[in-house]
Design a protein around this motif. Structure first.
Motif, PDB file in Angstrom:
ATOM      1  N   GLU A  81      -0.612  12.278  -9.359  1.00 25.07           N
ATOM      2  CA  GLU A  81      -1.467  13.454  -9.229  1.00 25.07           C
ATOM      3  C   GLU A  81      -0.668  14.724  -9.542  1.00 25.07           C
ATOM      4  O   GLU A  81      -1.184  15.661 -10.165  1.00 25.07           O
ATOM      5  CB  GLU A  81      -2.055  13.543  -7.822  1.00 25.07           C
ATOM      6  CG  GLU A  81      -3.138  12.512  -7.512  1.00 25.07           C
ATOM      7  CD  GLU A  81      -4.440  12.792  -8.249  1.00 25.07           C
ATOM      8  OE1 GLU A  81      -4.552  13.857  -8.895  1.00 25.07           O
ATOM      9  OE2 GLU A  81      -5.345  11.940  -8.180  1.00 25.07           O
ATOM     10  N   PRO A  93      -5.619   1.170  -7.155  1.00 22.41           N
ATOM     11  CA  PRO A  93      -6.506   0.684  -6.091  1.00 22.41           C
ATOM     12  C   PRO A  93      -6.856   1.788  -5.125  1.00 22.41           C
ATOM     13  O   PRO A  93      -6.062   2.685  -4.879  1.00 22.41           O
ATOM     14  CB  PRO A  93      -5.694  -0.427  -5.405  1.00 22.41           C
ATOM     15  CG  PRO A  93      -4.265  -0.076  -5.724  1.00 22.41           C
ATOM     16  CD  PRO A  93      -4.291   0.528  -7.086  1.00 22.41           C
ATOM     17  N   SER A  94      -8.053   1.734  -4.588  1.00 27.50           N
ATOM     18  CA  SER A  94      -8.495   2.736  -3.623  1.00 27.50           C
ATOM     19  C   SER A  94      -7.858   2.470  -2.275  1.00 27.50           C
ATOM     20  O   SER A  94      -7.965   1.373  -1.714  1.00 27.50           O
ATOM     21  CB  SER A  94     -10.016   2.707  -3.493  1.00 27.50           C
ATOM     22  OG  SER A  94     -10.436   3.599  -2.485  1.00 27.50           O
ATOM     23  N   LEU A  95      -7.161   3.496  -1.748  1.00 30.89           N
ATOM     24  CA  LEU A  95      -6.500   3.363  -0.440  1.00 30.89           C
ATOM     25  C   LEU A  95      -7.018   4.409   0.530  1.00 30.89           C
ATOM     26  O   LEU A  95      -6.356   4.723   1.524  1.00 30.89           O
ATOM     27  CB  LEU A  95      -4.984   3.507  -0.599  1.00 30.89           C
ATOM     28  CG  LEU A  95      -4.301   2.487  -1.527  1.00 30.89           C
ATOM     29  CD1 LEU A  95      -2.838   2.869  -1.703  1.00 30.89           C
ATOM     30  CD2 LEU A  95      -4.395   1.092  -0.962  1.00 30.89           C
ATOM     31  N   ASP A  96      -8.178   4.964   0.241  1.00 27.14           N
ATOM     32  CA  ASP A  96      -8.758   6.025   1.081  1.00 27.14           C
ATOM     33  C   ASP A  96      -7.806   7.204   1.180  1.00 27.14           C
ATOM     34  O   ASP A  96      -7.579   7.749   2.262  1.00 27.14           O
ATOM     35  CB  ASP A  96      -9.084   5.506   2.495  1.00 27.14           C
ATOM     36  CG  ASP A  96     -10.140   4.416   2.449  1.00 27.14           C
ATOM     37  OD1 ASP A  96     -11.055   4.514   1.606  1.00 27.14           O
ATOM     38  OD2 ASP A  96     -10.031   3.470   3.254  1.00 27.14           O
ATOM     39  N   LEU A  97      -7.192   7.553   0.038  1.00 28.64           N
ATOM     40  CA  LEU A  97      -6.227   8.641   0.039  1.00 28.64           C
ATOM     41  C   LEU A  97      -6.944   9.997   0.039  1.00 28.64           C
ATOM     42  O   LEU A  97      -7.998  10.123  -0.520  1.00 28.64           O
ATOM     43  CB  LEU A  97      -5.331   8.547  -1.215  1.00 28.64           C
ATOM     44  CG  LEU A  97      -4.479   7.273  -1.271  1.00 28.64           C
ATOM     45  CD1 LEU A  97      -3.818   7.162  -2.633  1.00 28.64           C
ATOM     46  CD2 LEU A  97      -3.411   7.299  -0.204  1.00 28.64           C
ATOM     47  N   TRP A 137       1.682   2.026  -3.530  1.00 27.89           N
ATOM     48  CA  TRP A 137       0.516   2.603  -4.201  1.00 27.89           C
ATOM     49  C   TRP A 137       0.321   4.058  -3.778  1.00 27.89           C
ATOM     50  O   TRP A 137      -0.017   4.913  -4.614  1.00 27.89           O
ATOM     51  CB  TRP A 137      -0.736   1.798  -3.876  1.00 27.89           C
ATOM     52  CG  TRP A 137      -0.830   0.445  -4.521  1.00 27.89           C
ATOM     53  CD1 TRP A 137      -1.006  -0.751  -3.894  1.00 27.89           C
ATOM     54  CD2 TRP A 137      -0.779   0.144  -5.923  1.00 27.89           C
ATOM     55  NE1 TRP A 137      -1.063  -1.778  -4.806  1.00 27.89           N
ATOM     56  CE2 TRP A 137      -0.929  -1.255  -6.061  1.00 27.89           C
ATOM     57  CE3 TRP A 137      -0.620   0.924  -7.065  1.00 27.89           C
ATOM     58  CZ2 TRP A 137      -0.928  -1.884  -7.300  1.00 27.89           C
ATOM     59  CZ3 TRP A 137      -0.604   0.293  -8.308  1.00 27.89           C
ATOM     60  CH2 TRP A 137      -0.759  -1.084  -8.423  1.00 27.89           C
ATOM     61  N   HIS A 151       0.340   7.180  -6.289  1.00 32.62           N
ATOM     62  CA  HIS A 151      -0.832   8.037  -6.426  1.00 32.62           C
ATOM     63  C   HIS A 151      -0.451   9.509  -6.243  1.00 32.62           C
ATOM     64  O   HIS A 151      -0.861  10.375  -7.038  1.00 32.62           O
ATOM     65  CB  HIS A 151      -1.883   7.627  -5.383  1.00 32.62           C
ATOM     66  CG  HIS A 151      -3.248   8.190  -5.652  1.00 32.62           C
ATOM     67  ND1 HIS A 151      -3.549   9.502  -5.431  1.00 32.62           N
ATOM     68  CD2 HIS A 151      -4.380   7.624  -6.134  1.00 32.62           C
ATOM     69  CE1 HIS A 151      -4.815   9.735  -5.752  1.00 32.62           C
ATOM     70  NE2 HIS A 151      -5.346   8.604  -6.177  1.00 32.62           N
ATOM     71  N   ASP A 201       0.834  -1.212   0.000  1.00 32.44           N
ATOM     72  CA  ASP A 201       0.000   0.000   0.000  1.00 32.44           C
ATOM     73  C   ASP A 201       0.861   1.252   0.000  1.00 32.44           C
ATOM     74  O   ASP A 201       0.469   2.292  -0.557  1.00 32.44           O
ATOM     75  CB  ASP A 201      -0.916   0.011   1.225  1.00 32.44           C
ATOM     76  CG  ASP A 201      -2.093  -0.941   1.089  1.00 32.44           C
ATOM     77  OD1 ASP A 201      -2.296  -1.478  -0.023  1.00 32.44           O
ATOM     78  OD2 ASP A 201      -2.804  -1.163   2.095  1.00 32.44           O
ATOM     79  N   SER A 217      -6.976   6.382 -12.674  1.00 32.77           N
ATOM     80  CA  SER A 217      -8.310   5.812 -12.481  1.00 32.77           C
ATOM     81  C   SER A 217      -8.263   4.319 -12.190  1.00 32.77           C
ATOM     82  O   SER A 217      -9.233   3.756 -11.658  1.00 32.77           O
ATOM     83  CB  SER A 217      -9.164   6.058 -13.733  1.00 32.77           C
ATOM     84  OG  SER A 217      -8.714   5.269 -14.830  1.00 32.77           O
ATOM     85  N   LYS A 218      -7.156   3.665 -12.513  1.00 30.08           N
ATOM     86  CA  LYS A 218      -7.038   2.222 -12.312  1.00 30.08           C
ATOM     87  C   LYS A 218      -6.262   1.854 -11.052  1.00 30.08           C
ATOM     88  O   LYS A 218      -6.106   0.662 -10.735  1.00 30.08           O
ATOM     89  CB  LYS A 218      -6.355   1.584 -13.528  1.00 30.08           C
ATOM     90  CG  LYS A 218      -7.186   1.695 -14.804  1.00 30.08           C
ATOM     91  CD  LYS A 218      -6.385   1.361 -16.040  1.00 30.08           C
ATOM     92  CE  LYS A 218      -7.220   1.557 -17.292  1.00 30.08           C
ATOM     93  NZ  LYS A 218      -6.426   1.373 -18.525  1.00 30.08           N
TER      94      LYS A 218
END
Length: 310
Positions: free
Chosen positions: A216, A306-310, A208, A212, A205, A303-304
């Protein structure tokens, strides 16, 4: 074909397993100690409170014992940068300061840490050489708050600065040699297996999260501004080579640190490499078409993730 298969896997969730990685990774812990050269002055704190009609509990006055000592400030700044290098080259493992690193990257890591340790000791020596003189000049800075007792002798001062790098093998959940009943051994194995899986996932994580944040920034730099220049041409954000260099370094990390064989991480690394390979800021500045094309590619990659609650 293999790359296409990898990218096809992006539609699926990330694959995170917890295989035995004890032979492909190790744990490192870096401890650097320094002297802050700051001390609470209780008498001055009471005086400040009394002069302002405040309670003695309202605040404290901390003396900077070596104000203006550039040798110490340089050393402390260096320590901060050294820790950042350590963090950048490793992944989190436990709350106790242990960090994970693949064995394939340990040689480069060890060389970097060796160079940093040598520079740490060089900067410390510069500080020690200037210490007596800096102590005498502190008398003028602190006035009545100066006290010789605040300044340790040189032999004691040396013990306040240290650099220690510890390396240890990564324990395997199935390797318990304990003289306890089998039932209790199994409970301990299960507990460690849970920690083991959580620690590996946390390390992945971290990659990632770094990716991310970087992408951005890349996207923001590639995107057009909401304004035109004096000639009516579209204005763009400034491009920085360092940001794109970080992207390329993250591609390497996604390959070298992918100890779980995460197919999504492999596919993202392939896609990002395709998007950025051979691209430089000069080419992007000179071609609006190229810039917008790379902007869209980076947006697709984000967009691809993984969601890490960033």
């Amino acid at each position: 074909m293999e790359q296409a298969n990898n990218i096809h896997q992006l539609a699926q969730g990330p694959t995170v397993n917890a295989p035995s990685i004890s032979s492909s990774a190790m744990l490192v812990q870096l401890n650097i100690s320094t002297w802050t050269a700051r001390k609470l002055d209780k008498s001055a704190s009471r005086t400040v409170a009394a002069d302002n009609g405040a309670s003695a509990k309202a605040g404290n006055y901390n003396k900077n014992l070596l104000a203006g000592c550039t040798e110490l400030e340089d050393l402390k700044k260096f320590v901060g940068n050294a820790r950042n290098t350590h963090y950048a080259m490793t992944l989190p493992w436990s709350d106790m300061g242990l960090r994970l690193i693949p064995t394939s990257q340990y040689f480069d890591y060890q060389n970097a840490m060796t160079d940093l340790e040598q520079e740490f000791r060089r900067l410390y020596q510069l500080f020690e050489d200037a210490y007596q003189w800096r102590t005498s000049t502190a008398m003028a800075e602190l006035g009545n708050m100066f006290s010789h007792d605040d300044y340790p002798p040189v032999d004691e001062l040396r013990r306040k600065f240290g650099w220690n790098l510890a390396v240890q093998p990564l324990p395997d959940a199935g390797d318990f040699r304990l003289d306890i009943p089998n039932e209790q051994q199994e409970v301990i194995k299960q507990q460690y297996d849970s920690f083991y899986r959580g620690a590996i996932e946390s390390a992945m994580d971290d990659i990632w999260a770094r990716l991310h944040k970087n992408l951005e920034t890349v996207l923001r730099q590639l995107s057009p501004k909401d304004e035109l220049d004096a000639k009516g041409n579209q204005k763009y954000n400034k491009l920085y080579d360092s940001v794109f260099d970080t992207s390329l370094e993250l591609i390497r990390m996604m390959r070298d640190f992918n100890l779980t064989g995460d197919t999504q991480m492999t596919a993202i690394a392939d896609q990002l490499e395709d998007a950025l390979y051979g691209v430089n800021t000069d080419a992007l500045k000179n071609s609006e078409t190229l810039r917008l094309d790379k902007q869209q590619q980076v947006k697709d990659i984000i967009s691809k993730l993984p969601s890490l609650d960033l």
